[in-house]
Design a protein around this motif. Structure first.
Motif, PDB file in Angstrom:
ATOM      1  N   ARG A  66       0.717  -1.257  -0.028  1.00  0.00           N
ATOM      2  CA  ARG A  66       0.060  -0.053   0.000  1.00  0.00           C
ATOM      3  C   ARG A  66       0.765   1.216  -0.044  1.00  0.00           C
ATOM      4  O   ARG A  66       1.844   1.317   0.503  1.00  0.00           O
ATOM      5  CB  ARG A  66      -0.962   0.013   1.406  1.00  0.00           C
ATOM      6  CG  ARG A  66      -1.879  -1.157   1.103  1.00  0.00           C
ATOM      7  CD  ARG A  66      -2.502  -1.105   2.755  1.00  0.00           C
ATOM      8  NE  ARG A  66      -3.556   0.122   2.978  1.00  0.00           N
ATOM      9  CZ  ARG A  66      -3.954   0.742   3.852  1.00  0.00           C
ATOM     10  NH1 ARG A  66      -3.390  -0.204   5.108  1.00  0.00           N
ATOM     11  NH2 ARG A  66      -4.679   1.633   4.080  1.00  0.00           N
ATOM     12  N   HIS A  75       6.188  -0.926 -10.027  1.00  0.00           N
ATOM     13  CA  HIS A  75       5.020  -0.118  -9.947  1.00  0.00           C
ATOM     14  C   HIS A  75       5.356   1.549 -10.265  1.00  0.00           C
ATOM     15  O   HIS A  75       5.934   2.348  -9.529  1.00  0.00           O
ATOM     16  CB  HIS A  75       4.332  -0.149  -8.363  1.00  0.00           C
ATOM     17  CG  HIS A  75       3.741  -1.295  -8.119  1.00  0.00           C
ATOM     18  ND1 HIS A  75       2.644  -1.575  -8.633  1.00  0.00           N
ATOM     19  CD2 HIS A  75       4.253  -2.389  -7.300  1.00  0.00           C
ATOM     20  CE1 HIS A  75       2.459  -3.119  -7.833  1.00  0.00           C
ATOM     21  NE2 HIS A  75       3.447  -3.298  -7.117  1.00  0.00           N
ATOM     22  N   THR A  79       1.400   2.720  -5.851  1.00  0.00           N
ATOM     23  CA  THR A  79       0.052   2.176  -5.415  1.00  0.00           C
ATOM     24  C   THR A  79      -0.676   2.882  -4.666  1.00  0.00           C
ATOM     25  O   THR A  79      -0.348   3.726  -4.135  1.00  0.00           O
ATOM     26  CB  THR A  79       0.623   0.751  -4.894  1.00  0.00           C
ATOM     27  OG1 THR A  79       1.289   1.067  -3.777  1.00  0.00           O
ATOM     28  CG2 THR A  79       1.462  -0.291  -5.808  1.00  0.00           C
ATOM     29  N   GLY A  83      -3.033  -1.088  -2.480  1.00  0.00           N
ATOM     30  CA  GLY A  83      -2.443  -1.810  -3.094  1.00  0.00           C
ATOM     31  C   GLY A  83      -2.198  -2.046  -4.555  1.00  0.00           C
ATOM     32  O   GLY A  83      -1.426  -2.950  -5.174  1.00  0.00           O
ATOM     33  N   ARG A  84      -3.087  -1.436  -5.262  1.00  0.00           N
ATOM     34  CA  ARG A  84      -3.293  -1.548  -6.709  1.00  0.00           C
ATOM     35  C   ARG A  84      -2.634  -0.771  -7.470  1.00  0.00           C
ATOM     36  O   ARG A  84      -2.330   0.314  -6.938  1.00  0.00           O
ATOM     37  CB  ARG A  84      -4.502  -1.298  -7.104  1.00  0.00           C
ATOM     38  CG  ARG A  84      -5.857  -2.316  -6.204  1.00  0.00           C
ATOM     39  CD  ARG A  84      -7.080  -1.833  -6.433  1.00  0.00           C
ATOM     40  NE  ARG A  84      -7.548  -0.708  -6.040  1.00  0.00           N
ATOM     41  CZ  ARG A  84      -8.931  -0.307  -5.697  1.00  0.00           C
ATOM     42  NH1 ARG A  84      -9.803  -0.853  -6.263  1.00  0.00           N
ATOM     43  NH2 ARG A  84      -8.956   0.906  -5.122  1.00  0.00           N
ATOM     44  N   ASP A  85      -2.040  -1.157  -8.485  1.00  0.00           N
ATOM     45  CA  ASP A  85      -1.067  -0.629  -9.336  1.00  0.00           C
ATOM     46  C   ASP A  85      -1.793   0.881 -10.125  1.00  0.00           C
ATOM     47  O   ASP A  85      -2.668   0.486 -10.715  1.00  0.00           O
ATOM     48  CB  ASP A  85      -0.312  -1.564 -10.451  1.00  0.00           C
ATOM     49  CG  ASP A  85       0.534  -0.645 -11.201  1.00  0.00           C
ATOM     50  OD1 ASP A  85       1.357  -0.430 -10.757  1.00  0.00           O
ATOM     51  OD2 ASP A  85       0.240  -0.303 -12.403  1.00  0.00           O
TER      52      ASP A  85
END
Length: 296
Positions: A66, A75, A79, A83-85
């Motif tokens: 995160r 990345h 993020t 924790g999503r790109d």
């Protein structure tokens, strides 16, 4: 008699091609138009190629990564709070913005252009009724009207695009109606009436093509407003539903993590601002180029 159509075609084509070349030369003669066009082309390519350019699935969460900053390993843009790109989500957000702009502008044209041509050409009670309907829609603030429509139909991307298209329709109506009013008294229109050409054919073959120039300018400006409106509706929870990616949705989710990082807010906000600015600059360039062409 058989040579007459050939002469008319030879006279018509060089004029049309020469006018197009003049318009393109004047449009490309200003660097700001080229920059705006290049930005929009890059955004369109990013939207089309998003599934291949995105390094990760934009919906996959990784709580152990995160709030990573930009230029982190694997990345490039960091993020978000789940924790999503961010690069993947921004690319798919560009696809949503492009889809919203194209669909909503198409809906607005479908609703507004033909009634405008009929109202401007026929006049009378047709013009009165259709103009009052357009004025009624224009009396509402655009975003408030879109929010009311989406609220009544349900929050999702399809309803958001439909709402934005309905909001656009009276603007297209006014632009096309004004162009038709200036064309319908021309000599060639009167000649077409005199030889018995049906009204539907006159509108399709003569009236609408002459309203094309202001319509193209309005489309360029409307695309920028559509991108902004879709982002606004998604930010308010009335557009794209989670966990799908949209610039407005990314901005909303990034607001909750401002104490940790500012990138989830800065990236979508910058993308929205640059896209809208590019659409407006290109629309101004198209208007100036067409205006010069008409004056020449």
């Amino acid at each position: 008699m058989s040579s007459l159509p050939m002469i008319r075609r030879r006279d018509k084509l060089p004029w049309a091609h020469g006018r197009s070349r003049t318009f393109l030369r004047r449009l490309a003669g200003r660097k700001v138009n080229l920059i705006a066009g290049l930005i929009l082309v890059l955004l369109a390519l990013a939207a089309i190629l998003a599934p291949w350019l995105a390094p990760h699935d934009p919906l996959v969460q990784n709580m152990s990564q995160r709030h990573l900053p930009p230029l982190s390993p694997d990345h490039p843009l960091g993020t978000d709070n789940l924790g999503r790109d961010l690069l993947s989500r921004m690319l798919f957000g560009a696809r949503v913005a492009g889809q919203a702009a194209a669909t909503s502008v198409g809906i607005g044209m479908a609703i507004g252009v033909v009634p405008a041509a009929v109202a401007g050409y026929l006049g009378g009670w047709w013009d009165t009724i259709l103009s009052r309907v357009a004025d009624t829609l224009l009396s509402f603030p655009p975003l408030l009207l879109a929010m009311a429509i989406v609220g009544a139909m349900g929050p999702n991307l399809t309803n958001a695009m439909l709402a934005i298209g309905i909001v656009f329709s009276p603007r297209f109506f006014r632009v096309v109606r004004a162009a038709v009013l200036s064309v319908r008294e021309e000599t060639y229109i009167e000649a077409s009436r005199a030889i018995g050409t049906p009204t539907r054919r006159i509108i399709r073959r003569h009236v609408l093509p002459n309203a094309l120039s202001p319509l193209i300018v309005q489309v360029s400006l409307a695309c920028g407003f559509a991108i902004l409106s879709e982002a606004s509706l998604s930010y308010l929870g009335l557009g794209v539903n989670p966990p799908d990616a949209s610039w407005g949705r990314i901005l909303l989710e990034g607001r909750e993590a401002l104490f940790y990082t500012k990138w989830p807010v800065a990236l979508p906000a910058s993308a929205i601002a640059i896209s809208v600015l590019a659409c407006n600059l290109l629309g101004d360039g198209v208007r100036d180029s067409m205006g010069n062409d008409r004056r020449s």
